[in-house]
Design a protein around this motif. Sequence first.
Motif, PDB file in Angstrom:
ATOM      1  N   LYS A  34       0.855  -1.189   0.000  1.00 54.46           N
ATOM      2  CA  LYS A  34       0.000   0.000   0.000  1.00 54.46           C
ATOM      3  C   LYS A  34       0.889   1.236   0.000  1.00 54.46           C
ATOM      4  CE  LYS A  34      -3.886   2.162   2.454  1.00 54.46           C
ATOM      5  NZ  LYS A  34      -4.827   2.020   3.587  1.00 54.46           N
ATOM      6  N   LYS A  40      -4.164  12.374  -6.923  1.00 53.39           N
ATOM      7  CA  LYS A  40      -4.628  11.305  -7.799  1.00 53.39           C
ATOM      8  C   LYS A  40      -3.692  11.170  -8.994  1.00 53.39           C
ATOM      9  CE  LYS A  40      -8.718   9.564 -10.159  1.00 53.39           C
ATOM     10  NZ  LYS A  40     -10.138   9.833 -10.521  1.00 53.39           N
ATOM     11  N   GLN A  45      -5.699   3.029 -12.722  1.00 57.59           N
ATOM     12  CA  GLN A  45      -7.100   2.649 -12.524  1.00 57.59           C
ATOM     13  C   GLN A  45      -7.132   1.228 -11.969  1.00 57.59           C
ATOM     14  OE1 GLN A  45      -8.987   2.914 -16.339  1.00 57.59           O
ATOM     15  NE2 GLN A  45      -7.915   1.161 -17.199  1.00 57.59           N
ATOM     16  N   GLU A  46      -8.147   0.939 -11.197  1.00 57.51           N
ATOM     17  CA  GLU A  46      -8.255  -0.394 -10.590  1.00 57.51           C
ATOM     18  C   GLU A  46      -8.330  -1.453 -11.664  1.00 57.51           C
ATOM     19  OE1 GLU A  46     -11.469  -0.301  -7.832  1.00 57.51           O
ATOM     20  OE2 GLU A  46     -10.467   1.099  -6.459  1.00 57.51           O
ATOM     21  N   LYS A  64      -5.118  -2.968  -7.089  1.00 65.82           N
ATOM     22  CA  LYS A  64      -6.261  -3.566  -6.393  1.00 65.82           C
ATOM     23  C   LYS A  64      -7.287  -2.516  -5.977  1.00 65.82           C
ATOM     24  CE  LYS A  64      -7.324  -6.493  -2.374  1.00 65.82           C
ATOM     25  NZ  LYS A  64      -8.040  -5.556  -1.498  1.00 65.82           N
ATOM     26  N   GLU A  65      -6.822  -1.407  -5.382  1.00 64.20           N
ATOM     27  CA  GLU A  65      -7.759  -0.406  -4.882  1.00 64.20           C
ATOM     28  C   GLU A  65      -7.106   0.972  -4.890  1.00 64.20           C
ATOM     29  OE1 GLU A  65     -10.647   0.419  -0.991  1.00 64.20           O
ATOM     30  OE2 GLU A  65      -9.151  -1.193  -0.922  1.00 64.20           O
ATOM     31  N   ILE A  66      -7.877   1.984  -5.277  1.00 64.40           N
ATOM     32  CA  ILE A  66      -7.394   3.360  -5.285  1.00 64.40           C
ATOM     33  C   ILE A  66      -8.323   4.215  -4.430  1.00 64.40           C
ATOM     34  CG2 ILE A  66      -6.847   5.375  -6.705  1.00 64.40           C
ATOM     35  CD1 ILE A  66      -6.513   3.515  -9.081  1.00 64.40           C
ATOM     36  N   THR A  67      -7.725   4.992  -3.515  1.00 59.52           N
ATOM     37  CA  THR A  67      -8.491   5.979  -2.747  1.00 59.52           C
ATOM     38  C   THR A  67      -7.823   7.341  -2.951  1.00 59.52           C
ATOM     39  OG1 THR A  67      -7.201   5.821  -0.701  1.00 59.52           O
ATOM     40  CG2 THR A  67      -8.965   4.197  -1.017  1.00 59.52           C
ATOM     41  N   VAL A  71      -2.900   3.865  -2.738  1.00 58.01           N
ATOM     42  CA  VAL A  71      -3.124   2.862  -3.777  1.00 58.01           C
ATOM     43  C   VAL A  71      -2.610   1.527  -3.258  1.00 58.01           C
ATOM     44  CG1 VAL A  71      -2.685   2.163  -6.164  1.00 58.01           C
ATOM     45  CG2 VAL A  71      -2.736   4.589  -5.571  1.00 58.01           C
ATOM     46  N   GLU A  72      -3.383   0.463  -3.448  1.00 59.46           N
ATOM     47  CA  GLU A  72      -2.935  -0.878  -3.084  1.00 59.46           C
ATOM     48  C   GLU A  72      -2.602  -1.657  -4.352  1.00 59.46           C
ATOM     49  OE1 GLU A  72      -5.471  -3.074  -0.490  1.00 59.46           O
ATOM     50  OE2 GLU A  72      -5.399  -1.572   1.109  1.00 59.46           O
TER      51      GLU A  72
END
Length: 601
Positions: A34, A40, A45-46, A64-67, A71-72
Amino acid sequence: MVEDIDLRWDRYYLEGAKIEEFGYIEFISKTLVKVRIDKKIERLQEGLKIQLKINGKDYRCYVKEITEKSVEFVFLNEEFQDIDFIKKHTKYLKNHQTSKKFSITEKDLDSVTISSDFVNLINLIAEVDDPKADAESLAFLIGTIPLLKNKVIETANSVSEGAVEEIKDLPTAISRIGLNTLKKLVFQYFELFIITYKSPIENFENFNQMNLAKVELFKRIPPLLAFQPRKKIGLLLLLFEFVSSVVNVLIKKDERYKSLVKNTVNFYSYPLRIYERVLFGDDFISLNEIFLNRKLKIAAEVNDSYKLANLLLNPHLSLNPASLNLGNRNLKRAYLYYLIFLGVNYLVYNDKKSGFILYNRLRRFGMSLNEAVDFLNEIVYSINKILADLKIKPLLRSPSLVSYSINCKKDFPEIGSFVDFVEEFKKVGSEKKKRLVVRTQDTEFLGYLMNYILNDIDIGLSSKTFIIIPSEDIQNPDSLLLENLAGFDIVYFKNLDKLSPVVYREFYKLWKEFEGIILGDYSYYSFMDFDRQKIQLFHIIKDAKIDAPLITREKTVYDFMVSKLKNEYISLFQTTDFKNIGKIESDLYDFESVMKMLMSE
């Protein structure tokens, strides 16, 4: 397939580890990383597969995941194995070492003397418990104790009414009354001797009442545990605590220490053990083991139980590594000692915390709280009757329910890591799960939290029998046999990362077959899932593991720890003259180090 990647590996929270173009790593595991981001990143993109360069090596990853702030990434083709990179960027807790003020020498240990009457009585108790003992050898020992000698002869003549000749010699008297009656007479005399024995420690509060409480609790509690002590040696060890132990040396070395050893509430406390380490380089438990092996081997055989009992009372205590006898009798004796510690603290010194814990532990034996009060009142009645007959004051007060509680929700910080931690244990208390292992940065701090968890009624574990076993002390595979844990609802393995690979097979079998609850902990800094041997153990526990609140991640955790240790300090020393506060608050130290720093110049 991404779905097939195992995400259950431990996460390591890093400092100063940057991935160019993205940001600093928050945590990394074998399969997941992570990264914190400031803004951003448009091209991400995921679901996207990209290359990441970590420590000079390229890794194929999946987004895997973006906030907004992170980013993971999941490692695709290979697991992340660069343990040196992880260790380099891991934040470690600081350790504070102290230089002992006093040395304890062999000459010091040999200076501890016991009255000849006490020695004769100890030898007699050992002999009377020996099934091979004969009347002649018993007569020799009893002959050194005039009061007991007269009582034995008097009893023999009272059961021989009508005999032509009066019995005057001990061997004949012993043969006439039989071994069972003789045992009763010996133990009655032993109790009278102990109750009236003069305290060798100046200003010790209610010394005779304390000893009598130990004797009575030692009689009344074993039947609850389905445990019958075969010898009185187990009781002797408890009575030796202040009569003949290394504490008789320690109080001569330091006046402040001597002033603290005034009751069992202080004496059994965690802060006093640490203060002993500051003053003498080691604590009473370790130093007394040396003393017992040198001077009182008769009591040394039950000392493993005594050590484990101290761990039950203070799960945040660390014991010096040593092979322990973990047979069922030793473990039950440890639990017996633990309940006696609580009983003496409460009945003699009115320690409400001990009373609260003891009442709840007694519920395990089918008692309601009111029935537990009645049970303890019966013990106090017996103690007071003897005290009154001997004109010893003060009498003990009658016990009643205490206005005290242990409550995690009230005492722990209201932050997610603590809330989640407590919720996991509530699942154990409600038996939704029976296995839980905690990864911790500080096993002593975790032990402090566990003292709450194990005794909070709302968690659901406060009325269960439990035993705590230091994993490093398990040297024999037979120690983990199921029958050794008979009678216990919970077994807690401290320091699982120190478990010998020799016993992994037996641990796995216990993990699968033990019907009760298995708890445990292991060190964050053991990097267990990267160790070629320990990974076998990791695979056993990985579905049951959680993190304790991590000290290096949240300042609130450290502040909570320090505040609680200040309270412990105040409880023992009755003052707020803390040392090294600025140093403690300017960095992150482990639990024991903070306690030592509060105490030492």
